[in-house]
Each structure stands twice: as C-alpha cells, then as structure tokens.
Design an enzyme around this catalytic site. Structure first.
Site, PDB file in Angstrom:
ATOM      1  N   GLY A 219       0.715  -1.245  -0.023  1.00 34.61           N
ATOM      2  CA  GLY A 219       0.008  -0.135   0.011  1.00 34.61           C
ATOM      3  C   GLY A 219       0.695   1.267  -0.049  1.00 34.61           C
ATOM      4  O   GLY A 219       2.159   1.118  -0.158  1.00 34.61           O
ATOM      5  N   ILE A 220       0.195   2.447   0.197  1.00 36.16           N
ATOM      6  CA  ILE A 220       1.016   3.641   0.132  1.00 36.16           C
ATOM      7  C   ILE A 220       1.328   4.077   1.647  1.00 36.16           C
ATOM      8  O   ILE A 220       0.561   3.719   2.534  1.00 36.16           O
ATOM      9  CB  ILE A 220      -0.188   4.801  -0.087  1.00 36.16           C
ATOM     10  N   GLU A 244      -2.260  -2.796  -6.508  1.00 34.82           N
ATOM     11  CA  GLU A 244      -2.968  -1.501  -7.063  1.00 34.82           C
ATOM     12  C   GLU A 244      -1.979  -0.547  -7.388  1.00 34.82           C
ATOM     13  O   GLU A 244      -2.268   0.118  -8.541  1.00 34.82           O
ATOM     14  CB  GLU A 244      -4.069  -1.338  -5.976  1.00 34.82           C
ATOM     15  N   LYS A 369      -0.435  17.689  17.028  1.00 37.37           N
ATOM     16  CA  LYS A 369       0.340  18.744  16.849  1.00 37.37           C
ATOM     17  C   LYS A 369       0.638  19.666  18.194  1.00 37.37           C
ATOM     18  O   LYS A 369       1.632  20.642  18.325  1.00 37.37           O
ATOM     19  CB  LYS A 369      -0.424  19.724  15.910  1.00 37.37           C
TER      20      LYS A 369
END
Length: 446
Positions: A219-220, A244, A369
């Site tokens: 995957g990414i 993919e 953050k």
C-alpha cells in the site's frame, strides 16, 4: 489509414478544446500522472463563464489551476475517487468532495452511472505508428471513461512514460480533439525518507511471515516502503508483484534481483499494477519495460484474481482500529484524508489465496500537533470514522508490540489480542472499556 492526417485534422489549441465544456457538464480530468495540465490552465481561464461544472478525478499530484479561480465553488465541484494531499487541503474551500468507492468497481460505475462524462480529458504519450496514445502508468479505468464519454480530448506529453499492459492506450479513432502540451515534467514524489524505529520493528515482524516465491501487494506510505527495504536486505527470492499501486519499493527489489515472477501462476514473470506513482526513478523504470503490465483496476483488484495467486501477501496501513477489529484507513474523525481504494479487496483476496496472508499495520500511537500522544487502538472508532475493513475481514493486525490474527476469533478473544497490540500506557483504559462493552472475560490475560 493515414493517422498523421487524422492527427492534423483533430489537432487544436487548449483554449479551443475547452470551449466544448458547458455549464452543468460532467468532466473527467484524467487520473494520477495523467491529470491534464495545459487543458486545466485553459479551463481555469474559461471557468468564470461557467457554473455547476462537475469534475471527476483522483490522486492528483499537483494543484490544478482551476482551484485558484476566484469564488471557485460557484463555478465547479471537484469529485475525487481518492483524495491526495493536494485536494484534501482544498476540502475546506467548499468545492472538493469525496466519492466513497470500492476502487475495483470504478470501471463498472462508468458503464451504469446517471451522469456519464460529457467530456473526458487526459494526458497521454505521443501517438505511435499504429494510431495509439498510451496512458502512461495510469491505465486503471481510463479506457472505460473514454468509451462512455461524449467528447474525448487528449493532451499529448512527450515526457509521459510508455507503459505496456492491457487497455493501456486509446486509438485516434476514439479521440475527438488533440492538444499538444509540450514537454512538461510528469509530477513525481520525493524519495522516501528514513524509516522510523517503529516502522522497522513492524516491518521486521511482517517480513518474517513472507515465504520465498510470494506475490506482493504494498500500500501507500512509509510502512510498506520499509517492508520493501527489509525484503531487499533479506534472503527472500523469486518474489512477484500484483498490486494496485506500483511504488518505488518494487523498483528497488527488482534491481536487487528479488523479483522474478517465476513462481506466479498467472502472468508469470510479469509485474502487474493498476497505476503507479513515485520518483522519477520509478517512471524511468516503467518506461517501455515489458516486465511490467499496467492493467484495468477491475482485473487487478478483483478478489477472484487476487485469490487465484498462491502465497499472496497484502500489506496495508491503518489510521486507527478498534477492539472489534474494525479498521479505519481513510478518515480522521469526520475529516476525510484519503480513500478506501482497494484495501478491502486485497485484505479479502490475500486471505483466500493458497498460503496467502493479509497484514494491516500501524504504529500503536501517534502524537498530535500539541504534543499529546494518542492511541491508534480505540474501544470503538471515533464518531465520523469510516470502516474501511469490517470486523469480519482483517487477518493479521500488526503494531510494534506484536501481531494478532483476527480470523475466527470471538469478541473477547479479539479484545484480548488487540489490547496486546496497544501501547502499555493505554492498556488498562482499554480493558476498562472492553468490560463496559461486554467483550472482556475475567479470565483474560492482563
């Protein structure tokens, strides 16, 4: 047939081409690296004259010129099959919306949608001697888009890599207008940064489960890239690819001789993918490379196709997951940050493969953050979070604290196993919640 004469007859300027777009039209803008560029700039100049234009696209890699049109939401809506960082940032501007999909079904959507494309525009390679324009590494669903569109405009870019496959090109006879965009660089991704220690720990757990001759889907993100790096340093051999998204990790494994495709029963010796995105090195590797096949996504991501490949290994990321085993890989609460893509198809297909395994990997925590640390493992998913993989589907869940196989497990077994994947600082609270939820036994390990 004199293709050069037909080419000359259909050649026009970007400004003339976009005049075909009318208020209320549905317009396809290409896909990933094939997203239009000079046509986008021309449409941005014309957009103030138009209203209610609906644009479809996905995984854009540069900010389109139309995004900077004054009062953009009064003129068009951007409908994304899969948000990238570019269009995700523009959601707040009120003209970007996400289309929830199973990526493998997208070609079928075009065959039976209420609003087929009035205009399809996409970047392609220069025409070959047979009259074909190649899609580059973006075959995916593009030919189906073209078949359903009323008007097809191609933007020719000599820097687009030529990628072999099936349904990887459009013939000039199916094109209405041709625009020459010049040698504009295809957008690329930066070199992957160094892996974190957590990523390395998780990747090592996964690599230990991969056999020789396995077929890989990555995957990414940083985690799959780290897995690729560790495979490159391992003794694994005769691996193959059916994925993919083709990513830089596959290039590195190919150059190291790890990928041969010799053990794959379908398309042996071929690396199969639906689209590609990465560095210039990746684009150069795919260019005219007969080892790599760019195929339609309804074939690549089909569960039947995936499950027919022995020892299929699927490796994907998660944003967070809960004690039921539900996996969210696309939202942060109510904020859409990506898409489901083909994750569920590969999760299911890999499990059904003979010797196959599916892995969903995530760090146990993240820091916001403000410097506050949060657990990625929740009692239940946060309000607004989407379930990418329903609780019946995940196989192996992995964090730096271990690996747990969800298959066939009861709710109390899942609670125990998944809590074991959490950071120790959050386990007591998760146990208390599991008790309230009725999925914790007193005999469970603590």
């Amino acid at each position: 047939m004199d293709y050069q004469k037909e080419y000359a007859d259909k050649l026009t300027t970007p400004e003339e081409a976009v005049k075909v777009i009318k208020s209320g039209d549905w317009v396809d803008y290409g896909w990933v690296n094939g997203t239009v560029d000079v046509l986008d700039e021309a449409l941005a100049k014309r957009m103030p004259e138009l209203t209610d234009v609906n644009i479809r696209n996905g995984i854009i890699m540069r900010r389109p010129a139309i995004f900077d049109v004054e009062n953009a939401k009064d003129h068009f809506t951007w409908n994304s099959w899969f948000l990238s960082g570019v269009d995700r940032k523009a959601v707040k501007d009120g003209f970007v919306f996400f289309s929830p999909v199973r990526y493998s079904e997208v070609p079928y959507y075009y065959r039976d949608m209420e609003n087929p494309p009035d205009v399809a525009m996409l970047q392609v390679t220069p025409m070959d001697k047979h009259g074909y324009f190649n899609f580059g590494p973006n075959a995916s669903h593009q030919l189906e888009v073209i078949h359903q569109a009323k008007t097809v405009i191609v933007e020719v870019n000599p820097t687009m890599p030529k990628c072999y496959g099936i349904c990887e090109a459009v013939h000039i006879s199916d094109v209405d207008m041709i625009v020459e965009g010049g040698k504009r660089p295809i957008p690329t991704l930066p070199e992957p940064g160094p892996a974190s220690e957590v990523d390395k720990i998780i990747a090592e757990k996964i690599v230990n489960e991969i056999p020789n001759g396995a077929c890989l889907q990555l995957g990414i993100g940083g985690m799959p890239n780290t897995v690729g790096t560790l495979i490159g340093e391992s003794d694994l051999k005769d691996l193959s690819v059916h994925t993919e998204m083709y990513v830089d990790a596959f290039v590195e494994l190919s150059l190291k001789g790890k990928i041969t495709g010799a053990k794959k029963k379908i398309q042996p010796y071929k690396q199969v993918y639906a689209f590609a995105s990465g560095t210039q090195k990746l684009l150069d590797f795919l260019d005219e490379n007969p080892e790599c096949l760019n195929m339609p996504v309804n074939y690549v991501n089909d569960i039947g196709t995936i499950s027919s490949i022995d020892n299929f290994i699927s490796i994907n990321n998660a944003v967070d997951l809960d004690l039921y085993g539900q996996v969210n890989a696309e939202t942060a609460g109510y904020r859409q940050i990506s898409g489901a893509g083909g994750q569920l198809d590969f999760v299911m297909g890999a499990y059904l493969s003979n010797g196959g395994k599916s892995f969903i990997a995530a760090s146990s925590t993240f820091t916001d953050k403000k410097g506050v640390t949060h657990s990625r493992i929740k009692p239940i998913l946060d309000p607004g979070s989407c379930v990418t993989d329903t609780r019946a589907n995940p196989q192996y869940l992995v964090t730096e604290y271990g690996m747990f196989n969800c298959k066939g497990k009861t709710t109390w077994q899942r609670a125990e196993g998944i809590i074991g994947l959490a950071h120790p600082d959050f386990r007591d609270e998760l146990i208390q919640n599991a008790e309230k939820m009725g999925i914790w036994r007193q005999s469970n390990k603590r």
